[in-house]
Design an enzyme around this catalytic site. Sequence first.
Site, PDB file in Angstrom:
ATOM      1  N   ASP A  29       0.827  -1.211   0.000  1.00  0.00           N
ATOM      2  CA  ASP A  29       0.000   0.000   0.000  1.00  0.00           C
ATOM      3  C   ASP A  29       0.858   1.255   0.000  1.00  0.00           C
ATOM      4  O   ASP A  29       0.385   2.342  -0.328  1.00  0.00           O
ATOM      5  CB  ASP A  29      -0.890   0.015   1.254  1.00  0.00           C
ATOM      6  CG  ASP A  29      -1.810  -1.190   1.300  1.00  0.00           C
ATOM      7  OD1 ASP A  29      -2.341  -1.564   0.236  1.00  0.00           O
ATOM      8  OD2 ASP A  29      -1.971  -1.772   2.401  1.00  0.00           O
ATOM      9  N   LYS A 230      18.140   5.917   9.276  1.00  0.00           N
ATOM     10  CA  LYS A 230      18.248   4.525   8.837  1.00  0.00           C
ATOM     11  C   LYS A 230      19.629   3.980   9.152  1.00  0.00           C
ATOM     12  O   LYS A 230      20.584   4.728   9.038  1.00  0.00           O
ATOM     13  CB  LYS A 230      18.023   4.456   7.310  1.00  0.00           C
ATOM     14  CG  LYS A 230      16.631   4.857   6.880  1.00  0.00           C
ATOM     15  CD  LYS A 230      16.526   4.913   5.361  1.00  0.00           C
ATOM     16  CE  LYS A 230      17.126   6.171   4.787  1.00  0.00           C
ATOM     17  NZ  LYS A 230      16.970   6.331   3.343  1.00  0.00           N
ATOM     18  N   ASP A 255      19.089   2.820  -2.342  1.00  0.00           N
ATOM     19  CA  ASP A 255      20.317   2.488  -3.077  1.00  0.00           C
ATOM     20  C   ASP A 255      21.421   1.986  -2.151  1.00  0.00           C
ATOM     21  O   ASP A 255      22.492   1.641  -2.620  1.00  0.00           O
ATOM     22  CB  ASP A 255      20.820   3.699  -3.873  1.00  0.00           C
ATOM     23  CG  ASP A 255      21.373   4.790  -2.977  1.00  0.00           C
ATOM     24  OD1 ASP A 255      20.824   4.990  -1.865  1.00  0.00           O
ATOM     25  OD2 ASP A 255      22.367   5.426  -3.358  1.00  0.00           O
TER      26      ASP A 255
END
Lengths: 309, 309
Positions: A29, A230, A255
Site C-alpha cells: 500500500d 536509517k 540504493d
Amino acid sequence: MAGSAAPELKHCDRPLCSVSARGLIDSVDAFLFDCDGVIWKGDELIQGVPQSLQLLRDMGKKLIFVTNNSTKSRKQYAKKFLELGVDVTESEIFSSSFAAAMFLKLNKYPCDRKVYVIGEEGILEELEEAGFSCLGGPEDGKKNIVLKSNFRFDHDNNVGAVVVGLDQYINYYKLQYATLCIRENPGCLFIATNRDAVGHLTDLQEWPGAGCMVAAICGSTQKEPIVVGKPSTFMMDFLIERFQISTSRMCMVGDRLDTDILFGQNAGCKTLLVLSGVTSLSALHDPANNIHPDYYTSTISDILELSKL
Amino acid sequence: MAGSAAPELKHCDRPLCSVSARGLIDSVDAFLFDCDGVIWKGDELIQGVPQSLQLLRDMGKKLIFVTNNSTKSRKQYAKKFLELGVDVTESEIFSSSFAAAMFLKLNKYPCDRKVYVIGEEGILEELEEAGFSCLGGPEDGKKNIVLKSNFRFDHDNNVGAVVVGLDQYINYYKLQYATLCIRENPGCLFIATNRDAVGHLTDLQEWPGAGCMVAAICGSTQKEPIVVGKPSTFMMDFLIERFQISTSRMCMVGDRLDTDILFGQNAGCKTLLVLSGVTSLSALHDPANNIHPDYYTSTISDILELSKL
C-alpha cells in the site's frame, strides 16, 4: 575466492521482472523511497522519476520519502522537490534532521536546555521548529582556534544534547565544542542523524557522509551515539505510528544496503535495491555482502515499466 | 558498582615509594618518556622536569622521548626542549611523525609516489626529510569546496599512502581528498600516527587528538589504519634496533594507560604512570580499567625525590 560457489548459492538476489514487479505493486500500500541516489543525485533528478511517482499515486499508493541526508529540513526538501518538478508535500518527507528533533521531543528533552549541532541548516531548522534552542551549525564553521598558553575554550554547561550529522563546514572548533559537551556535561546525549560513510552529494561523485563526522566524535569522546536515521528503527516506529500501515504492506526502495535495505528488513518491509546510487551490482553480489534485498533493479522507473510488460 | 570488591583485588596498583623508586632506577638502563602530560602541558613545563632528567643522566641512564603528538618533527621538538631549558638532542626524540616516515622507508615505499597528509608541519617535515613528496597538510586547511552540479573533485592518482595525524586545520576538503585516495587509488595505504582520543594541547585543557581525525577517515572509508605510534609495537621495534637495549631494562613513563602503559607492557618494559596528564587516580582505579602500570606517581620528579628518602 576460488571455489566460493557456496556464498552465491546461499542467497540468490533476484532482478525485478514483469511478474515480480506486478506482484510487488499489488502486495503493498505504501512505497518508502530514499532520496539521494534514488530520486536524485545532487541536484540532478534521476530519469523517469516524476512519471513513476505520479503513476504510483494514480494507483492509490501512499508515497513516503525517507532520507538520511540531514542537511535539509522537511520544508527545504519540499522546496527541492518542487524545484525539480516533482509533486511531493512536506508531510510525506521524513529526513534524519526531523528524526533528531522528534527523538528529543518524544524523549521529553527539556526546552530550557540547549542542543549543540555539528551539521547544516536542516538540523537547526527542525530543532527550532520543534521548540529547541540550538548552538553550533554553520555559524561555528567560521570560527577558528589559536592553541596557546592560558587559553581556555569555554562551552555552555547547559547543552544537554549534541546532534551530529553531515557537515561540510566541519572544523576543529566544532569538534572541540561537541567533545567538551559530551565529556563534561553530565548526561549529555550524543545523537547521530545517521552513519552513512559516503553519499552522492553531487551528481558526479560521492563525498564523506555523516558517518565521517559521527566517527570523529566517537574517536574523541570514546562514546557511541544514539542513531535516529536509517537503519535504526526509530524512524520506522515513528512512520508506523503516523500512517498506521502494516510494515508487511510497505516496500522500502533504496540504493544503500547497510541503511535502506537493512532499515526495511529490520521492520519487516519488502525491499527493492536500485542500482542508480552508491551500490553496484558487483557490490551486491560480493560474497562479503550479507544484506540482500527481495529484488533489485536499475532505477525506480523500472517498477512500472516492467509491470506493463 | 555495589559489592564490586573483586575487580579491585584483581590488581593492586602500587604507588611508587622510596624502596620501589630505588629498585626501579637500579633495574633499568633507559627511561622512555612520553612528552604531553609528562614533560609539559601545552607550552608549560611540568615542575621539576629539567632537574629530574639531569639527575637521571648523571646516573648514566639513557633517556628517550617517545611522543604520539605528530604536530612537530624531531627537529621542532628539539627546539621546543631547548626553549624550555631542557637539554635533549634530536637523536633522543621519537615522534609519531618520524615513525610514519620510518614506516614508509622500512617498507620501501617508492619515492616517486606521493603521500597525502591530514596533519600538521611535523609530518610533512619528517616525510620530506625521508625523501618523500607530500600533498595536503596545513596548505589544504585553507581550501574550500562548493558542492554543485557538474563539479568533480579531482585527486592525484599517484598518491599511494595517506598519513593521518592530529590536525587542528581539519576540513571537508581534506576529508574528501583522503577518502578518495584510500577508496579509489589501488593499494593506497592508510597510516595513522596514533589514535589518542584527546591530548593536552594547551596547559588548561584537553583537545581532540589524532584519534578524532583517524576515526573520521575510518568512518568515510570503512577501512582500518596501520597505526605507527603508541601502543603499536612499530616504534618499539625501531627503538630496540637503534639502541640495542633489552626491553626488560627499560621503563616506559607516561600519562596515558591506553597508549603509553600499554605500549610499555606490550614490549615487556617496566611501566610507570604519572598523574600529571590525562589519567586521574580514579580513572586508574575504575573497575572498568584493565590496564595497570607497575607503579604510579604524581610527576616524574617523584622518581628521584622518593629514591632519596
